[in-house]
Design a protein around this motif. Structure first.
Motif, PDB file in Angstrom:
ATOM      1  N   LEU B 127       0.813  -1.215   0.000  1.00 40.84           N
ATOM      2  CA  LEU B 127       0.000   0.000   0.000  1.00 40.84           C
ATOM      3  C   LEU B 127       0.853   1.274   0.000  1.00 40.84           C
ATOM      4  CD1 LEU B 127      -2.733  -0.854   2.691  1.00 40.84           C
ATOM      5  CD2 LEU B 127      -2.839  -1.223   0.248  1.00 40.84           C
ATOM      6  N   GLY B 128       2.092   1.138   0.384  1.00 39.52           N
ATOM      7  CA  GLY B 128       2.938   2.318   0.559  1.00 39.52           C
ATOM      8  C   GLY B 128       2.850   2.767   2.006  1.00 39.52           C
ATOM      9  N   PHE B 131      -0.473   5.195   2.944  1.00 44.06           N
ATOM     10  CA  PHE B 131      -1.790   4.560   3.086  1.00 44.06           C
ATOM     11  C   PHE B 131      -1.786   3.518   4.207  1.00 44.06           C
ATOM     12  CE2 PHE B 131      -2.257   6.057  -1.374  1.00 44.06           C
ATOM     13  CZ  PHE B 131      -3.332   6.897  -1.130  1.00 44.06           C
ATOM     14  N   ARG B 177       6.291   3.625  -1.588  1.00 42.56           N
ATOM     15  CA  ARG B 177       5.127   4.371  -2.089  1.00 42.56           C
ATOM     16  C   ARG B 177       4.005   3.453  -2.549  1.00 42.56           C
ATOM     17  NH1 ARG B 177       8.924   8.126  -5.206  1.00 42.56           N
ATOM     18  NH2 ARG B 177       8.355   6.803  -6.952  1.00 42.56           N
ATOM     19  N   GLY B 178       4.181   2.168  -2.455  1.00 48.94           N
ATOM     20  CA  GLY B 178       3.125   1.227  -2.825  1.00 48.94           C
ATOM     21  C   GLY B 178       3.267   0.725  -4.242  1.00 48.94           C
ATOM     22  N   LEU B 182      -1.306   2.898  -6.627  1.00 45.92           N
ATOM     23  CA  LEU B 182      -1.068   3.527  -5.311  1.00 45.92           C
ATOM     24  C   LEU B 182       0.213   4.371  -5.332  1.00 45.92           C
ATOM     25  CD1 LEU B 182      -2.090   0.549  -3.016  1.00 45.92           C
ATOM     26  CD2 LEU B 182      -3.291   2.714  -3.243  1.00 45.92           C
ATOM     27  N   ASP B 183       1.181   3.913  -6.104  1.00 43.79           N
ATOM     28  CA  ASP B 183       2.433   4.660  -6.249  1.00 43.79           C
ATOM     29  C   ASP B 183       2.149   6.024  -6.889  1.00 43.79           C
ATOM     30  OD1 ASP B 183       5.176   5.213  -6.368  1.00 43.79           O
ATOM     31  OD2 ASP B 183       5.328   4.388  -8.387  1.00 43.79           O
ATOM     32  N   GLN B 184       1.299   6.008  -7.932  1.00 42.12           N
ATOM     33  CA  GLN B 184       0.948   7.252  -8.634  1.00 42.12           C
ATOM     34  C   GLN B 184       0.183   8.203  -7.710  1.00 42.12           C
ATOM     35  OE1 GLN B 184       2.107   7.659 -11.776  1.00 42.12           O
ATOM     36  NE2 GLN B 184       3.047   5.665 -11.399  1.00 42.12           N
ATOM     37  N   ILE B 185      -0.768   7.621  -6.960  1.00 42.14           N
ATOM     38  CA  ILE B 185      -1.580   8.460  -6.052  1.00 42.14           C
ATOM     39  C   ILE B 185      -0.677   9.074  -4.975  1.00 42.14           C
ATOM     40  CG2 ILE B 185      -3.494   8.458  -4.383  1.00 42.14           C
ATOM     41  CD1 ILE B 185      -4.726   6.130  -6.006  1.00 42.14           C
ATOM     42  N   THR B 186       0.216   8.226  -4.407  1.00 43.20           N
ATOM     43  CA  THR B 186       1.130   8.721  -3.358  1.00 43.20           C
ATOM     44  C   THR B 186       1.989   9.866  -3.899  1.00 43.20           C
ATOM     45  OG1 THR B 186       1.219   6.490  -2.473  1.00 43.20           O
ATOM     46  CG2 THR B 186       2.873   7.999  -1.661  1.00 43.20           C
TER      47      THR B 186
END
Lengths: 507, 196
Positions: B127-128, B131, B177-178, B182-186
């Motif tokens: 999840l990173g 999150f 960062r997931g 999720l990496d992109q959102i982070t």
């Protein structure tokens, strides 16, 4: 007289507004970095190193000295308040500092820690000023067997901490040392105890073990004991110790300071060994020795004084011989080399101003540390007003970050979590955790000194006993074990005899 | 009453030293992947596995000593119990030694807490950090008895943001960062918070 004149010149330089400002900044950075698990003050010094390019060599050393003095103390703040040692040397501060916090005496514990640390630091800075040249000659006689003997003394001092269960304590220590030997051997490059797991080749870092065993197990226990509305340790008592109470700790702080100064001068021994030995010795000599571990003031003051007493002493081999005794002094050496300053005996004649400014600034840093420590500790102390559930959640997150930050590796987080579970199980079955952590910290050092001693002296095992200083330290270690164990064994035998004579007592 | 019936609980206590003894003995066989090579590398008396071997032998020695001391203690206790049983009981003395039941460790919440911490650690790479921490803090507060949704959200969001500022912005720590989206959102949130 010449020393005093030089010191006064050093003081004038240290009070230069730029130097003084940067020293105070360094102190604040050091105390905060030391107090935050995961950002050690050594990391802070390493991060600050590039900024010193913009400074003169003298200012750079004053700035780094500030971080060093503040950081060594800073680790105790988290030890005392949340049972997570910010630095390995702050480990003994958990043993009596955290029980005081649990009793709601965090302010009192922090004040004692700050006072003792400042005492140790100031004494050590004075020793550095007046004793550097003769100590340099003494340190020059040290070789690998002496370093091994000093580390060995640190390891056996654990017996004073857990003398009621010596066999189990030694077992715990050896388990820790075995954990410390996991990974690639530094002399031969062969992986040991890795079971083919590549991540284990880098070894198991002691910070990761320490965080798992102390912090995580404590947090889950806190979760089981408290409901969300309760404050930690019941009602908080913001009671400051009186001067008379602090004065009553002069013996503990004095002994800690003396031990710290002696041990600090040995390259490689450092603050951790100094603090652990000081705790062990204090437990032996204190009339309340049996109560150590329950929040006894002397048990906090002695290692605190010893820890900071090693700071000035560790600068002696650095400045006189160019031998960095610890990671922190290695960074200071790097800063000196970066600025074209070569440490060694000649430094005292060619750069007298600089040397004495370092002495003066270290002295001042330890005095100003009281203020910086109080300010940061106050901020941290207000943490105790936070509901334990919320505090616990963030201790876990900080622990995970601390474990991750050691090598920016998620594997360390997993190791930390496993040790968290093990720590809780060890707590339930009353298996001592402190010797294990000490073993993980000092084990690799002991191995390195042991192996290099054998390599340098034709595999001659007697070298540890035949060299005068090494032999004396080992004899002292043996005496220390006897001093700690014999009265305890006698008392145990008497108790056993009484129980056998009257089994009702046993019931 | 037999020796083992009398000391059922204590005999169970012998399990720990026995496990250490067996564990260290087994580890001696696996101290290096290639024991022959490790032994061959040794110069004189010391080689790469000398130190771990010494530690494992010391563990075995301590575990054996612990086992021995406990066994001697149990035997002495048993003898004392037999002598005591033969004697007339003293007035006011307890009829039998009631075993002190350890209350620690019984709390289910502790074990659930440990499980949640483990899951949190294993969720971080997926999840990173951001999150996983938001989720962990919220779940931990629920487990701790806090039921106010506003408080839970506020504490987890503010707490995580402060930690991100300290560790990502100031300490420049490359936190996980997931995976995938999720990496992109982070990353987008990092940019929004001016962390990168």
């Amino acid at each position: 007289m010449e020393t005093l004149i030089n010191l006064s010149h050093g003081m004038l330089n240290a009070f230069d507004p730029l130097n003084l400002g940067l020293m105070l900044l360094g102190l604040a950075v050091g105390v905060i970095a030391g107090a935050l698990p995961g950002i050690s003050f050594v990391n802070a010094m390493a991060m600050a190193l590039p900024f010193t390019y913009l400074m003169s060599p003298l200012t750079a050393m004053v700035f780094l000295g500030g971080i060093y003095a503040g950081g060594v103390f800073g680790g105790s703040i988290s030890s005392i308040l949340i049972n997570i040692p910010g630095t390995p040397a702050s480990l003994p501060s958990c043993w009596d500092g955290y029980p005081m916090t649990k009793r709601g005496e965090s302010t009192r514990a922090l004040t004692i820690a700050i006072s003792a640390s400042a005492t140790g630091g100031i004494a050590s800075a004075l020793l550095l000023t007046f004793g550097a040249p003769p100590f340099a000659k003494f340190a020059l006689t040290f070789d690998q067997p002496e370093f091994f003997a000093a580390t060995f003394l640190g390891l056996v001092s654990i017996i004073a901490i857990a003398k009621s269960a010596p066999i189990v304590s030694f077992l715990s220590l050896f388990v820790g040392m075995a954990i410390g030997s996991v990974g690639v051997d530094s002399l031969y490059g062969l992986p040991r105890l890795t079971f083919g797991v590549p991540s284990l080749q880098n070894g198991i870092n002691f910070v990761v073990v320490m965080i798992g065993l102390f912090a995580l197990s404590e947090v889950v226990e806190m979760l089981g004991k408290t409901s969300h509305g309760e404050a930690l340790g019941g009602k908080l008592k913001f009671k400051m110790p009186t001067f008379k109470e602090l004065w009553s700790l002069k013996g503990a702080a004095g002994r800690g300071t003396a031990l710290g100064c002696m041990i600090g001068v040995i390259p490689g021994a450092g603050a951790t060994v100094g603090a652990v030995i000081a705790y062990g010795v204090e437990k032996q000599v204190s009339p309340r020795g049996k109560e150590f571990g329950t929040g006894v003031e002397a048990g906090l003051a002695a290692p605190e004084a010893a820890k900071n007493a090693t700071t000035g002493a560790a600068m002696i081999p650095l400045l006189t011989l160019g031998i960095p005794g610890s990671a922190a002094t290695a960074i200071m050496l790097a800063a000196m080399v970066l600025h074209g300053v070569n440490p060694g005996p000649l430094l005292f004649s060619t750069q007298t101003d600089m040397v004495y400014t370092i002495f003066a600034s270290l002295l001042l840093a330890n005095i100003f540390m009281i203020g910086a420590g109080v300010l940061v500790a106050r901020g941290f102390s207000s943490l105790m007003k936070v509901p334990p559930t919320i505090l616990g959640a963030f201790i876990v997150v900080l622990s995970v970050l601390g474990a991750y930050g050691v090598r920016n590796n998620i594997f360390d987080v997993y190791v930390c979590l496993i040790f968290g579970v093990l720590g809780y199980i060890m707590k339930i079955v009353k298996f001592p955790t402190a010797p294990l952590v000490l073993g993980v910290i000092l084990g690799p050092l002991a191995e390195r000194y042991f192996m290099t001693s054998l390599a340098n002296y034709d595999n001659d095992l007697t070298i540890f006993f035949t060299r005068p200083i090494s032999g004396s330290i080992l004899a002292f270690a043996a005496l220390f074990v006897l001093w700690a164990l014999v009265p305890e064994m006698k008392a145990k035998l008497r108790r056993r005899q009484a129980e056998l004579n009257d089994p009702v007592l046993e019931a | 009453m037999t020796f083992f019936q009398l000391h059922k609980k204590s005999v169970r206590g012998l399990l720990a030293p026995s496990l250490f003894l067996i564990g260290a003995t087994v580890l001696l066989r696996f101290v290096a992947e290639d024991l022959e090579m490790a032994t061959g590398m040794a110069r004189g008396i010391a080689g790469p596995i000398t130190w771990p071997n010494i530690m494992l032998y010391l563990i075995m020695f301590c575990a054996a000593a612990w086992l021995l001391v406990d066994l001697i203690g149990l035997t002495l206790d048993y003898r004392a119990h037999q002598q005591f049983s033969a004697r007339p009981r003293r007035a006011g003395a307890p009829a039998s030694a009631a075993p002190a039941e350890a209350a620690e460790g019984g709390d289910m919440r502790i074990w659930v807490g440990l499980a949640i911490i483990m899951i949190y650690g294993f969720l971080i790479p997926i999840l990173g950090f951001m999150f996983a921490t938001l989720l962990f803090v919220a779940v931990w507060m629920l487990l701790g008895g806090i039921r106010k949704p506003f408080m839970i959200s506020l504490v987890s969001v503010i707490g995580t943001t402060v930690l991100l500022y300290i560790f990502v912005k100031l300490a420049l720590m490359p936190l996980e960062r997931g995976l995938g989206i999720l990496d992109q959102i982070t990353l987008a949130i990092y940019r929004f918070l001016h962390l990168i």
